[in-house]
Design an enzyme around this catalytic site. Structure first.
Site, PDB file in Angstrom:
ATOM      1  N   LYS B  14      -5.081 -10.405   6.943  1.00 20.17           N
ATOM      2  CA  LYS B  14      -5.745  -9.898   5.987  1.00 20.17           C
ATOM      3  C   LYS B  14      -5.596  -7.658   6.565  1.00 20.17           C
ATOM      4  O   LYS B  14      -6.394  -7.879   6.319  1.00 20.17           O
ATOM      5  CB  LYS B  14      -7.305 -10.882   5.993  1.00 20.17           C
ATOM      6  N   LYS B  75      -3.282  -3.760   3.552  1.00 22.02           N
ATOM      7  CA  LYS B  75      -2.139  -3.997   4.143  1.00 22.02           C
ATOM      8  C   LYS B  75      -0.837  -3.867   4.360  1.00 22.02           C
ATOM      9  O   LYS B  75       0.165  -3.949   5.052  1.00 22.02           O
ATOM     10  CB  LYS B  75      -1.998  -5.967   3.149  1.00 22.02           C
ATOM     11  N   GLU B 166       0.449 -11.441  -4.533  1.00 26.04           N
ATOM     12  CA  GLU B 166       0.686 -11.112  -6.346  1.00 26.04           C
ATOM     13  C   GLU B 166      -0.538  -9.685  -6.723  1.00 26.04           C
ATOM     14  O   GLU B 166       0.512  -9.722  -7.581  1.00 26.04           O
ATOM     15  CB  GLU B 166       0.464 -12.550  -6.763  1.00 26.04           C
TER      16      GLU B 166
END
Lengths: 218, 218
Positions: B14, B75, B166
């Site tokens: 994360k 990220k 996604e």
């Protein structure tokens, strides 16, 4: 670990030695790979049916005995273990609630706020597929393929031969295994075991497009 | 090799340490995993775009800076490498011919008959998806997820942290990278690198449904 070497050495097995069985400890590893496969929003929209018995494999092979699928039926019958990868047919609120309850029980929510945030984020993504993309079934089946990729590389790392099989009739298999009644549909099959001397593919070189055709860098 | 242990120990990262980069030899392993991923009828209906530069990652992050996607943008910017998994937008005769030519060049056809048989079998499956299931795009995208599963487990085996993503806007990314003009569309992203101290998910237990819920035996 040279995992790339493992990927280079694996191949799609075309003929199994029916006398060789996968040891129980390795079957457990394969089951762990399936169960712990990642999936979008941890949705786990799947069920895996594993046949090790001759009777179980014969039931699965019924869906692969027609025309172009017949060669796959033989692989299914001779493999040590056969996995039917199923997708759910709905991504409903009951499933989402049980997912959240499982994560809570497993200790992923130190605060009620973190649990609520996860539930909200998950609703965003399920809503996106339900209302906007209108592709929930395909979205779930993609996650099933993610699990298939996990299993195929994992089997290779365990020196187990494998065959991904799309060539079967899902209507026959769904009916044979009563999958629709369970809210499931068969998506893809993997045969697993050890190749026989008849596995012609073991002797052929692998073929892929050149690196520069499939990968570019930014 | 205890590949199940590797699967159990991996997690979705994360937060990345922007200072840590994947060594070149391991990047080569990741590229090999992608290039040699299996796909139905060896169709390789994909292209992988890898960004290692700050500029490249910033271009990809443009598609993940909106609303619920914003955390993914961070990220992408902080990861060492980011892979955009693209699917082809057609499975046309030109692609099928170049596939057959590649396999021939790689030595997979000892006889003209074996080459003709492969071409015929492949036409059966492409026709099935084109004319009967009418799901060619989804079928190709499933193969892309098979490659994603391969990469995620492979990265874990190399002790590289990863994040399947996604949550991005494929229209923005397709436009930014000119993908449609290349006959491609973005499907999913994977960030890769090494977690930072802010990666809260590294400290949380994994959660999955119990074995008996996701696996049954025949």
């Amino acid at each position: 670990m040279d995992i790339a070497r493992i990927a280079l050495n694996r191949h799609t097995c075309k003929a199994y030695d029916p006398a060789r069985k996968i040891p129980a400890a390795q079957v457990e590893q394969l089951k762990t790979l399936l169960r712990f496969s990642p999936s979008s929003i941890n949705s786990q929209p799947w069920h895996f049916i594993i046949a090790a018995s001759d009777e179980g494999k014969a039931r699965i092979a019924k869906a692969a005995q027609q025309g172009p699928y017949a060669a796959n039926g033989t692989k299914i019958l001779n493999a040590s273990h056969v996995v039917v990868f199923c997708a759910r047919t709905t991504m409903d609120d009951t499933h989402l609630a049980s997912l959240l309850a499982q994560e809570d029980a497993d200790g992923r929510y130190p605060t009620p706020e973190s649990k609520a945030a996860q539930s909200k984020g998950r609703s965003f993504y399920t809503g996106l597929h339900r209302y906007d993309y209108k592709d929930t079934q395909h979205w779930m089946e993609k996650q099933v393929y993610l699990a298939l990729g996990t299993l195929l590389l994992g089997a290779a790392a365990l020196e187990i031969d494998a065959t991904p099989i799309e060539g079967f009739d899902p209507r026959i298999l769904n009916e044979e295994l009563g999958l629709r009644e369970q809210g499931l549909t068969s998506v893809v099959i993997a045969a697993l075991g050890y190749r026989s001397a008849d596995d012609f593919n073991a002797k052929l070189p692998k073929s892929r497009f050149p690196m520069e055709r499939v990968i570019s860098e930014l």
